[in-house]
Write a protein that holds these residues in place. Sequence first.
Motif, PDB file in Angstrom:
ATOM      1  N   ASP A  66       0.845  -1.183   0.000  1.00 41.20           N
ATOM      2  CA  ASP A  66       0.000   0.000   0.000  1.00 41.20           C
ATOM      3  C   ASP A  66       0.884   1.238   0.000  1.00 41.20           C
ATOM      4  N   GLU A  67       0.866   1.975  -1.092  1.00 33.08           N
ATOM      5  CA  GLU A  67       1.673   3.193  -1.231  1.00 33.08           C
ATOM      6  C   GLU A  67       3.122   2.980  -0.805  1.00 33.08           C
ATOM      7  N   GLY A  68       3.716   1.929  -1.318  1.00 32.02           N
ATOM      8  CA  GLY A  68       5.131   1.686  -1.058  1.00 32.02           C
ATOM      9  C   GLY A  68       5.437   1.052   0.286  1.00 32.02           C
ATOM     10  N   ARG A  69       4.373   0.793   1.059  1.00 29.18           N
ATOM     11  CA  ARG A  69       4.576   0.168   2.374  1.00 29.18           C
ATOM     12  C   ARG A  69       4.114  -1.274   2.334  1.00 29.18           C
ATOM     13  N   LEU A  70       4.870  -2.125   3.033  1.00 35.78           N
ATOM     14  CA  LEU A  70       4.582  -3.558   3.035  1.00 35.78           C
ATOM     15  C   LEU A  70       4.029  -4.001   4.390  1.00 35.78           C
ATOM     16  N   THR A  71       2.906  -4.732   4.337  1.00 38.36           N
ATOM     17  CA  THR A  71       2.325  -5.309   5.545  1.00 38.36           C
ATOM     18  C   THR A  71       2.057  -6.784   5.277  1.00 38.36           C
ATOM     19  N   ALA A  72       2.456  -7.644   6.195  1.00 35.91           N
ATOM     20  CA  ALA A  72       2.118  -9.059   6.042  1.00 35.91           C
ATOM     21  C   ALA A  72       0.670  -9.244   6.468  1.00 35.91           C
ATOM     22  N   LEU A  73      -0.127  -9.800   5.557  1.00 35.92           N
ATOM     23  CA  LEU A  73      -1.497 -10.124   5.927  1.00 35.92           C
ATOM     24  C   LEU A  73      -1.434 -11.326   6.862  1.00 35.92           C
ATOM     25  N   ASN A  74      -0.532 -12.246   6.511  1.00 41.73           N
ATOM     26  CA  ASN A  74      -0.294 -13.418   7.341  1.00 41.73           C
ATOM     27  C   ASN A  74       1.171 -13.403   7.801  1.00 41.73           C
ATOM     28  N   PRO A  75       1.434 -12.912   9.012  1.00 44.14           N
ATOM     29  CA  PRO A  75       2.818 -12.717   9.469  1.00 44.14           C
ATOM     30  C   PRO A  75       3.604 -14.023   9.600  1.00 44.14           C
ATOM     31  N   THR A  76       2.915 -15.176   9.582  1.00 49.47           N
ATOM     32  CA  THR A  76       3.692 -16.420   9.628  1.00 49.47           C
ATOM     33  C   THR A  76       4.406 -16.646   8.297  1.00 49.47           C
ATOM     34  N   THR A  77       3.876 -16.095   7.212  1.00 51.02           N
ATOM     35  CA  THR A  77       4.527 -16.236   5.902  1.00 51.02           C
ATOM     36  C   THR A  77       5.740 -15.320   5.806  1.00 51.02           C
ATOM     37  N   LEU A  78       5.593 -14.080   6.256  1.00 53.92           N
ATOM     38  CA  LEU A  78       6.727 -13.145   6.260  1.00 53.92           C
ATOM     39  C   LEU A  78       6.629 -12.228   7.478  1.00 53.92           C
ATOM     40  N   PRO A  79       7.484 -12.472   8.478  1.00 52.46           N
ATOM     41  CA  PRO A  79       7.454 -11.577   9.644  1.00 52.46           C
ATOM     42  C   PRO A  79       8.078 -10.230   9.300  1.00 52.46           C
ATOM     43  N   ILE A  80       7.322  -9.153   9.483  1.00 52.76           N
ATOM     44  CA  ILE A  80       7.832  -7.791   9.188  1.00 52.76           C
ATOM     45  C   ILE A  80       6.942  -6.784   9.915  1.00 52.76           C
ATOM     46  N   GLU A  81       7.485  -5.617  10.217  1.00 54.37           N
ATOM     47  CA  GLU A  81       6.709  -4.570  10.871  1.00 54.37           C
ATOM     48  C   GLU A  81       5.518  -4.187   9.978  1.00 54.37           C
ATOM     49  N   ASN A  82       4.374  -3.874  10.569  1.00 51.16           N
ATOM     50  CA  ASN A  82       3.214  -3.427   9.790  1.00 51.16           C
ATOM     51  C   ASN A  82       3.529  -2.111   9.088  1.00 51.16           C
ATOM     52  N   GLY A  83       3.170  -2.023   7.816  1.00 52.10           N
ATOM     53  CA  GLY A  83       3.370  -0.776   7.077  1.00 52.10           C
ATOM     54  C   GLY A  83       4.829  -0.405   6.909  1.00 52.10           C
ATOM     55  N   PHE A  84       5.692  -1.400   6.791  1.00 54.51           N
ATOM     56  CA  PHE A  84       7.127  -1.096   6.635  1.00 54.51           C
ATOM     57  C   PHE A  84       7.383  -0.332   5.327  1.00 54.51           C
ATOM     58  N   PRO A  85       8.061   0.819   5.406  1.00 55.34           N
ATOM     59  CA  PRO A  85       8.274   1.658   4.199  1.00 55.34           C
ATOM     60  C   PRO A  85       9.355   1.088   3.287  1.00 55.34           C
ATOM     61  N   LEU A  86       9.019   0.048   2.567  1.00 46.22           N
ATOM     62  CA  LEU A  86      10.010  -0.674   1.759  1.00 46.22           C
ATOM     63  C   LEU A  86      10.540   0.158   0.589  1.00 46.22           C
TER      64      LEU A  86
END
Length: 290
Positions: A66-86
Amino acid sequence: LPVRAVDIGGTKIALATVEGTSVSDRHQFATPRTGRGLDLVASIADALRRMPGDGPVAVATTGMVDEGRLTALNPTTLPIENGFPLVETLAEAIGTVPLLLNDAQAAAWGEYRYGAGRGCANFTFMTVSTGIGAGIVVNGQLLVGRRGLAGHLGHVVADPNGPHCGCGRRGCLETMASGTALARLGSDALGKPMGAPELFAIAAGGNENAKTVIRTAARRVASSLGDLSAVCDVERVALGGGVGLAPGFLELVLEAVNDLPPTFQREVVRAEAGPDAGLIGVAALAVTSI
Ligand code: BMX
Ligand code: ZN
């Protein structure tokens, strides 16, 4: 124009130089599963520095973009901070602003342009792998959605009383038919821990319990494809991913699709672009969006 394409999955990150459907300099490494987006960025920036060329950078990733930010919908697939500015952090690290898109959406575009979706203006690519994802093309346009959630078919509810999903809902398709789910369900049914590949091998050896677990998952996938018809009315679906392409799985899905009322039935075919569909799709979008 050669694009430096990156595909971030839950277990591995792949990079390649992509021009149309030609993929070169391909290499991959294990995804740093530290829960910190900055570790992802550092590893990708490092890998990009070792690559030849200085073309645009395009990134497909598991998770919601979302607008350049990454959020895992399912954090077990990829653990990462919500809305990480990738996009922002990667741009800082590599000196150029990358295009960023969900992996299944990118692969759908790759299949639509060059693979099983060619000439089909209303098309869906669905991956049944670690998780379950999809990308939807309607009237020749890729649906990304207001928040990047479009196509997340893994999180349509298959059974409201089913297991809890990492996304916060219950009984999502992903908890009942993904590779992760098959490993869990197979281990339970056969009384010993196993991964999805072993479950398929045991089923191929004739074990009825193993076959039932796989057939049930295929029926759930087919049922969700019926839901997809009701929502988007696409003409054709291409199935991909490690489970989706596993021997016999597509045939089981087809059997179950044939049991749907005709109005909900659609053509279901094998994905063609293989494991590089995400790289090819995101590269194609990078070229058209610059
Ligand atoms: C999950 C979700 C989707 C992704 C799908 C398939 C995360 C981290 N990912 O539903 O964004 O498209 O899995 O992903 O929430 P794959 O890694 O199994 O290919
Ligand atoms: Zn879910």
